[in-house]
Structure formats: C-alpha cells, structure tokens
Design an enzyme around this catalytic site. Structure first.
Site, short mmCIF file in Angstrom:
data_model
loop_
_atom_site.label_atom_id
_atom_site.label_comp_id
_atom_site.label_asym_id
_atom_site.label_seq_id
_atom_site.Cartn_x
_atom_site.Cartn_y
_atom_site.Cartn_z
N GLY A 11 -2.95 0.28 -8.71
CA GLY A 11 -1.82 -0.64 -8.68
C GLY A 11 -1.77 -1.65 -9.81
O GLY A 11 -0.70 -1.91 -10.36
N PHE A 49 7.67 -5.49 2.43
CA PHE A 49 6.88 -4.45 1.78
C PHE A 49 7.57 -4.05 0.48
O PHE A 49 8.69 -3.55 0.49
CB PHE A 49 6.68 -3.24 2.69
CG PHE A 49 5.65 -2.31 2.13
CD1 PHE A 49 4.30 -2.59 2.25
CD2 PHE A 49 6.04 -1.17 1.44
CE1 PHE A 49 3.35 -1.76 1.69
CE2 PHE A 49 5.08 -0.32 0.88
CZ PHE A 49 3.73 -0.62 1.01
N VAL A 50 6.87 -4.29 -0.63
CA VAL A 50 7.47 -4.09 -1.95
C VAL A 50 6.78 -2.97 -2.71
O VAL A 50 5.58 -2.70 -2.49
CB VAL A 50 7.42 -5.39 -2.79
CG1 VAL A 50 8.31 -6.45 -2.19
CG2 VAL A 50 5.99 -5.92 -2.92
N LYS A 76 1.50 -12.82 -1.37
CA LYS A 76 2.23 -12.90 -0.09
C LYS A 76 1.43 -13.83 0.83
O LYS A 76 0.72 -13.36 1.73
CB LYS A 76 2.26 -11.51 0.55
CG LYS A 76 3.57 -10.76 0.43
CD LYS A 76 3.56 -9.60 1.42
CE LYS A 76 3.66 -8.27 0.73
NZ LYS A 76 3.63 -7.13 1.68
N ASP A 118 -2.36 -9.74 -0.32
CA ASP A 118 -1.61 -9.67 0.93
C ASP A 118 -2.46 -10.34 2.02
O ASP A 118 -2.48 -11.57 2.13
CB ASP A 118 -1.32 -8.19 1.19
CG ASP A 118 -0.42 -7.93 2.37
OD1 ASP A 118 0.42 -8.78 2.69
OD2 ASP A 118 -0.55 -6.86 2.99
N GLU A 125 -5.13 -8.15 -10.29
CA GLU A 125 -4.67 -7.55 -9.03
C GLU A 125 -3.16 -7.38 -9.04
O GLU A 125 -2.45 -8.15 -9.69
CB GLU A 125 -5.05 -8.46 -7.85
CG GLU A 125 -6.48 -8.29 -7.37
CD GLU A 125 -6.68 -7.03 -6.52
OE1 GLU A 125 -5.75 -6.21 -6.41
OE2 GLU A 125 -7.79 -6.87 -5.99
P1 IMP Z 1 -4.89 -6.89 1.20
O1 IMP Z 1 -6.29 -6.41 1.34
O2 IMP Z 1 -4.15 -6.89 2.51
O3 IMP Z 1 -4.74 -8.19 0.46
O4 IMP Z 1 -4.12 -5.76 0.41
C1 IMP Z 1 -4.24 -5.58 -0.94
C2 IMP Z 1 -3.75 -4.23 -1.33
O5 IMP Z 1 -2.79 -3.73 -0.39
C3 IMP Z 1 -3.00 -4.29 -2.65
O6 IMP Z 1 -3.86 -4.11 -3.75
C4 IMP Z 1 -1.98 -3.17 -2.50
O7 IMP Z 1 -2.55 -1.95 -2.91
C5 IMP Z 1 -1.70 -3.12 -1.03
N1 IMP Z 1 -0.47 -3.85 -0.64
C6 IMP Z 1 -0.36 -5.01 0.04
N2 IMP Z 1 0.93 -5.37 0.20
C7 IMP Z 1 1.65 -4.39 -0.38
C8 IMP Z 1 3.08 -4.20 -0.57
O8 IMP Z 1 3.96 -4.99 -0.18
N3 IMP Z 1 3.41 -3.05 -1.24
C9 IMP Z 1 2.51 -2.16 -1.71
N4 IMP Z 1 1.19 -2.31 -1.56
C10 IMP Z 1 0.76 -3.43 -0.91
#
Ligand code: IMP
Length: 179
Positions: free
Chosen positions: A45, A152-153, A131, A103, A99
């Site tokens: 990503g 969700f983007v 987010k 999220d 990053e």
């Molecule tokens: P976290 O561990 O929940 O912070 O998620 C981080 C990872 O989740 C990011 O590096 C993305 O790969 C994925 N992610 C989180 N939110 C989104 C979204 O809105 N769209 C696409 N991928 C997301």
C-alpha cells in the site's frame, strides 16, 4: 470517477500538493535533528506514497521495503506478520516508516515494535491517511497527509482485495461492494 466509488475524498492534485508540503516538513525536521532517515515502506500500500513523497525530501535518503500481511477484507485482524523482510541492518538508524493509512493502529504498533527490536535508534512515521476515529491502540503518525472520516477508501496504493491500488486519487468504495 471510477464506477465503484461513491465519492472522491482526496484528488490527485491534493495528494501531490500535500506531498510537497510533507517533504518540506520532513526535510526541516531531520535537518534540525542532524540526521538522514532510512525510509522504510510497508508494501504494498505505501509504495505509491513513498514514490511521491521521497522525491520531495531534500536529502540523500535511502529506501528499503518490508511486506506485512495484516488485512483481510475491510477489517484489521491485528495479527500481522512479515512476508518479506528488510535487506539490511537498521542498527542505530533513524527510520522514517512510510504508511498508507493508520486505521486501528494495530499494524503500526506491530511494525514499530519490529523495527525497534531490530535496533533502530528512532522510528518516526509518515502516513498518507489517518482515520483517528477508528483507533483502538494508542499509536499515531508523526507526519500525516490527510485526516479522513470513518469510510473505507481505496486508490493511490490502498486496495480492496488487491483492487483499485493504481487509481491516482483516493475514493470511497461503494458500501454494497464489500458489505
Ligand atoms: P490498522 O492495523 O487497522 O491500522 O490497519 C492498517 C492497514 O489496514 C493499512 O496499512 C491498510 O492496508 C489497511 N486499511 C485500513 N483502512 C483501510 C481503508 O480504508 N482502505 C484500504 N485499506 C485500509
């Protein structure tokens, strides 16, 4: 706009403009600190953001990549593991982790822990998107491109089941496509 999107959240022009600004913020920060960071991009990503941002950092930075598997569908499992590791020692290095999005923060916490365990002197984080309303662990990026709502983007590196990464802007995926 792509037919699967309900709206464009961040345009191509906004991304480029913000990368110019962030590049300056990062250059100023490390110039004041007197060090040059190693940029670590978490595949897949953040590689699109790395490419744009790194051009705007006015220092002789080096880059390296890690691949973590962490996300299935639209929910973070928190169970992230290394699929591809860095190819050099980062002992005593200043790391700028790149990053795509923070999220829940679970992935960031895990990756920062891995980099610290490898002997990094300091780990800072630059994230294209943030987010904050979704956070479940106390983690944040030091340099943030855009704070976005709980939607969700996809696009500019962000995917849904590996799709939409190559779109040049960030859009909100229509809910009926993943709910
Ligand atoms: P976290 O561990 O929940 O912070 O998620 C981080 C990872 O989740 C990011 O590096 C993305 O790969 C994925 N992610 C989180 N939110 C989104 C979204 O809105 N769209 C696409 N991928 C997301």
């Amino acid at each position: 706009m792509h037919k699967d999107f309900s709206e464009i959240l961040v345009s191509e022009e906004q991304i480029y403009q913000r990368c110019v600004e962030m590049g300056k913020e990062i250059t100023d920060y490390y110039t004041a600190k007197g060090s040059i960071p190693l940029l670590v991009s978490v595949l897949k990503g953040s590689s699109f953001f790395l490419t744009e941002l790194s051009k705007r950092i006015n220092m002789d930075v080096e880059v390296d990549f890690m691949c973590m598997e962490s996300y299935h569908g639209t929910e973070s499992t928190g169970d992230v593991h290394i699929v591809m590791d860095l190819d050099r020692s980062i002992q005593d290095c200043d790391i700028l982790l790149i990053e795509d999005i923070v999220d829940t923060g679970k992935t960031l916490k895990k990756v920062k822990g891995i980099l610290n365990n490898k002997g990094a002197r300091d780990v800072k984080v630059a994230s294209l998107l943030d987010k904050p309303s979704r956070r479940v662990v106390d983690e944040k990026a030091d340099f943030v491109g855009f704070v976005i709502p709980d939607k969700f983007v996809v696009g500019f590196g962000l995917d849904y089941n590996q799709k939409y990464r190559t779109l040049p802007y960030i859009g909100v995926l229509k809910e009926e496509l993943y709910k």
